[in-house]
Design a protein around this motif. Structure first.
Motif, mmCIF file in Angstrom:
data_model
loop_
_atom_site.group_PDB
_atom_site.id
_atom_site.type_symbol
_atom_site.label_atom_id
_atom_site.label_comp_id
_atom_site.label_asym_id
_atom_site.label_seq_id
_atom_site.Cartn_x
_atom_site.Cartn_y
_atom_site.Cartn_z
ATOM 1 N N PRO A 59 36.692 47.312 34.415
ATOM 2 C CA PRO A 59 37.180 46.268 35.999
ATOM 3 C C PRO A 59 38.284 46.956 36.105
ATOM 4 O O PRO A 59 37.738 47.225 38.137
ATOM 5 C CB PRO A 59 37.736 44.817 34.842
ATOM 6 N N ARG A 60 39.143 47.881 36.263
ATOM 7 C CA ARG A 60 39.695 48.790 36.797
ATOM 8 C C ARG A 60 38.972 49.927 37.219
ATOM 9 O O ARG A 60 39.303 50.261 38.275
ATOM 10 C CB ARG A 60 40.812 49.555 35.629
ATOM 11 N N VAL A 61 38.547 50.290 36.792
ATOM 12 C CA VAL A 61 37.469 51.600 37.698
ATOM 13 C C VAL A 61 36.603 50.962 39.023
ATOM 14 O O VAL A 61 36.518 51.254 39.838
ATOM 15 C CB VAL A 61 35.932 52.307 36.895
ATOM 16 N N LEU A 62 35.787 49.857 39.118
ATOM 17 C CA LEU A 62 35.480 48.732 39.756
ATOM 18 C C LEU A 62 36.133 48.438 40.501
ATOM 19 O O LEU A 62 35.347 48.799 42.066
ATOM 20 C CB LEU A 62 34.670 47.995 38.962
ATOM 21 N N LEU A 63 37.474 48.276 40.275
ATOM 22 C CA LEU A 63 38.136 47.645 41.214
ATOM 23 C C LEU A 63 38.426 49.150 42.397
ATOM 24 O O LEU A 63 38.926 48.458 43.517
ATOM 25 C CB LEU A 63 39.541 47.118 40.474
ATOM 26 N N ALA A 64 38.647 50.318 41.695
ATOM 27 C CA ALA A 64 39.774 51.091 42.094
ATOM 28 C C ALA A 64 38.759 51.834 43.411
ATOM 29 O O ALA A 64 38.409 51.528 44.660
ATOM 30 C CB ALA A 64 40.008 52.730 41.097
ATOM 31 N N TRP A 136 29.347 40.003 34.399
ATOM 32 C CA TRP A 136 30.162 39.448 35.497
ATOM 33 C C TRP A 136 30.711 40.429 36.342
ATOM 34 O O TRP A 136 30.653 40.288 37.315
ATOM 35 C CB TRP A 136 31.022 38.797 35.401
ATOM 36 N N ALA A 137 29.838 41.721 35.795
ATOM 37 C CA ALA A 137 30.630 42.818 36.784
ATOM 38 C C ALA A 137 29.466 43.504 37.442
ATOM 39 O O ALA A 137 29.123 43.920 38.140
ATOM 40 C CB ALA A 137 30.560 44.465 35.499
ATOM 41 N N VAL A 138 28.397 43.535 36.575
ATOM 42 C CA VAL A 138 27.062 43.199 37.630
ATOM 43 C C VAL A 138 26.740 42.311 38.588
ATOM 44 O O VAL A 138 26.309 42.823 39.563
ATOM 45 C CB VAL A 138 25.428 43.703 36.583
ATOM 46 N N VAL A 139 27.149 41.196 38.541
ATOM 47 C CA VAL A 139 27.207 40.423 39.830
ATOM 48 C C VAL A 139 28.239 40.431 40.714
ATOM 49 O O VAL A 139 28.140 40.240 41.788
ATOM 50 C CB VAL A 139 27.487 38.954 38.511
ATOM 51 N N ALA A 140 29.445 41.050 40.378
ATOM 52 C CA ALA A 140 30.238 41.524 41.354
ATOM 53 C C ALA A 140 29.870 42.570 42.244
ATOM 54 O O ALA A 140 30.520 42.380 42.733
ATOM 55 C CB ALA A 140 31.623 41.902 40.243
ATOM 56 N N VAL A 141 29.220 43.335 41.364
ATOM 57 C CA VAL A 141 29.002 45.035 42.497
ATOM 58 C C VAL A 141 27.952 43.827 43.415
ATOM 59 O O VAL A 141 28.201 44.856 44.555
ATOM 60 C CB VAL A 141 28.514 45.851 41.588
ATOM 61 N N LEU A 142 27.009 42.930 42.740
ATOM 62 C CA LEU A 142 25.723 43.035 44.104
ATOM 63 C C LEU A 142 26.747 42.217 45.224
ATOM 64 O O LEU A 142 26.177 41.924 46.398
ATOM 65 C CB LEU A 142 25.320 41.723 42.635
ATOM 66 N N THR A 143 27.977 41.507 44.865
ATOM 67 C CA THR A 143 28.656 40.659 46.004
ATOM 68 C C THR A 143 28.473 41.421 46.687
ATOM 69 O O THR A 143 29.190 41.253 47.538
ATOM 70 C CB THR A 143 29.888 39.303 45.006
ATOM 71 N N TRP A 144 29.902 42.389 46.398
ATOM 72 C CA TRP A 144 30.679 43.246 46.493
ATOM 73 C C TRP A 144 28.868 43.738 47.560
ATOM 74 O O TRP A 144 29.671 43.895 49.075
ATOM 75 C CB TRP A 144 31.213 44.488 46.161
ATOM 76 N N THR A 194 34.080 39.052 44.698
ATOM 77 C CA THR A 194 34.191 39.810 43.802
ATOM 78 C C THR A 194 34.775 39.710 42.668
ATOM 79 O O THR A 194 34.577 40.673 41.587
ATOM 80 C CB THR A 194 34.004 41.676 44.903
ATOM 81 N N TYR A 195 35.909 39.933 43.358
ATOM 82 C CA TYR A 195 37.196 40.239 42.092
ATOM 83 C C TYR A 195 37.335 38.899 41.598
ATOM 84 O O TYR A 195 37.805 38.811 40.968
ATOM 85 C CB TYR A 195 38.960 39.974 43.340
ATOM 86 N N ILE A 200 36.774 37.188 34.937
ATOM 87 C CA ILE A 200 36.423 36.536 34.761
ATOM 88 C C ILE A 200 36.991 37.287 32.674
ATOM 89 O O ILE A 200 36.164 38.605 32.367
ATOM 90 C CB ILE A 200 35.016 36.236 34.067
ATOM 91 N N GLY A 201 37.607 36.915 31.742
ATOM 92 C CA GLY A 201 38.180 37.221 30.936
ATOM 93 C C GLY A 201 39.365 37.505 31.044
ATOM 94 O O GLY A 201 39.862 37.433 29.938
#
Length: 262
Positions: A59-64, A136-144, A194-195, A200-201
């Motif tokens: 999540p930190r890498v995806l956030l960055a 949920w990381a996949v959902v976040a990327v798709l949302t972004w 996205t965030y 989540i978690g």
């Protein structure tokens, strides 16, 4: 990661940057720089919170990556407008209303610095996620991807329309602007989910909801839609009023009339 010192650091840095932005607008008489600095500030905030966070790496890498790329794209788009166009009508109206009072403009810029800290709160929630967000990381990327692509497309369509001298004084009804009067704001709000998904978690997951909620309140009721539409009615009158009657304000939907009938 200690939440308060992180947010305080972001706010103090943003305050210094916004002070420089205020001085720039004083010289150039163009307050639009505040929007570009706000977007850039949040991109940097995403990178910083990802760096100092103590959550799981994913999540930190995806956030960055996602937060930094979003901020860079939006800041660059806004800077191009500021550099190449006259001051936005919303800010011209403020300048006239305040009589050019630079103390009020300074306070306005510093309020935007505060907003950098406020909108960095969801980043704190993501950076504290030790669970990694899972699927949920996949959902976040798709949302972004969907939201940034939609906002970028809306920005390009409007820029292309405004660049044509034949469209001066007219309202853009092309592409996404046919289905919403503010598709850029709509996709901007979607982007903040996205965030929510990346958090989540996280023990601070509830804080991530501040992003889409506060953004929607601002663009729908405070600084976005109301000021933009007020300026549009001042400059385009009945032509824009007809657009208001035909086209949904925020959530995209089919217009009431065809473009030719409008």
């Amino acid at each position: 990661m200690n939440t308060f010192p992180t947010l305080l650091t972001l706010w103090l840095v943003a305050a210094w940057v916004m002070a420089g932005g205020w001085a720039w607008q004083w010289r150039k008489r163009n307050a639009g720089i505040v929007d570009a600095l706000w977007a850039a500030g949040l991109g940097v905030a995403a990178l910083f919170t990802a760096l100092v966070g103590q959550g799981a790496p994913l999540p930190r890498v995806l956030l960055a990556v996602l937060g930094g790329a979003w901020g860079a794209r939006l800041a660059l788009h806004l800077w191009r407008r500021v550099r190449g166009e006259a001051e936005d009508g919303r800010y011209r109206a403020l300048r006239e209303h305040w009589g050019g009072h630079q103390g009020k403009f300074f306070a306005f810029f510093q309020f935007q610095a505060f907003l950098v800290g406020l909108f960095a709160v969801p980043f704190i929630a993501v950076a504290a996620n030790a669970e990694g967000a899972g699927g949920w990381a996949v959902v976040a990327v798709l949302t972004w991807v969907g939201s940034v692509a939609g906002e970028s497309l809306a920005d390009r369509q409007l820029a292309r329309f405004r660049a044509d001298p034949a469209n001066k004084g007219k309202t853009c009804r092309e592409g996404l602007w046919r289905y919403s009067r503010h598709p850029n704001y709509f996709f901007e709000c979607v982007h903040w989910f996205t965030y929510v998904f990346l958090a989540i978690g996280s023990p601070l997951a509830w804080l991530a909801w501040s992003g889409p909620v506060v953004m929607f309140l601002f663009v729908r009721f405070l600084s976005g839609v109301p000021l933009t539409e007020k300026q549009a009615l001042r400059t385009r009158g009945e032509e824009y009023a007809r657009y208001q009657r035909d086209t949904p304000m925020f959530f995209p939907w089919f217009p009431k009339h065809s473009r030719e009938d409008a």
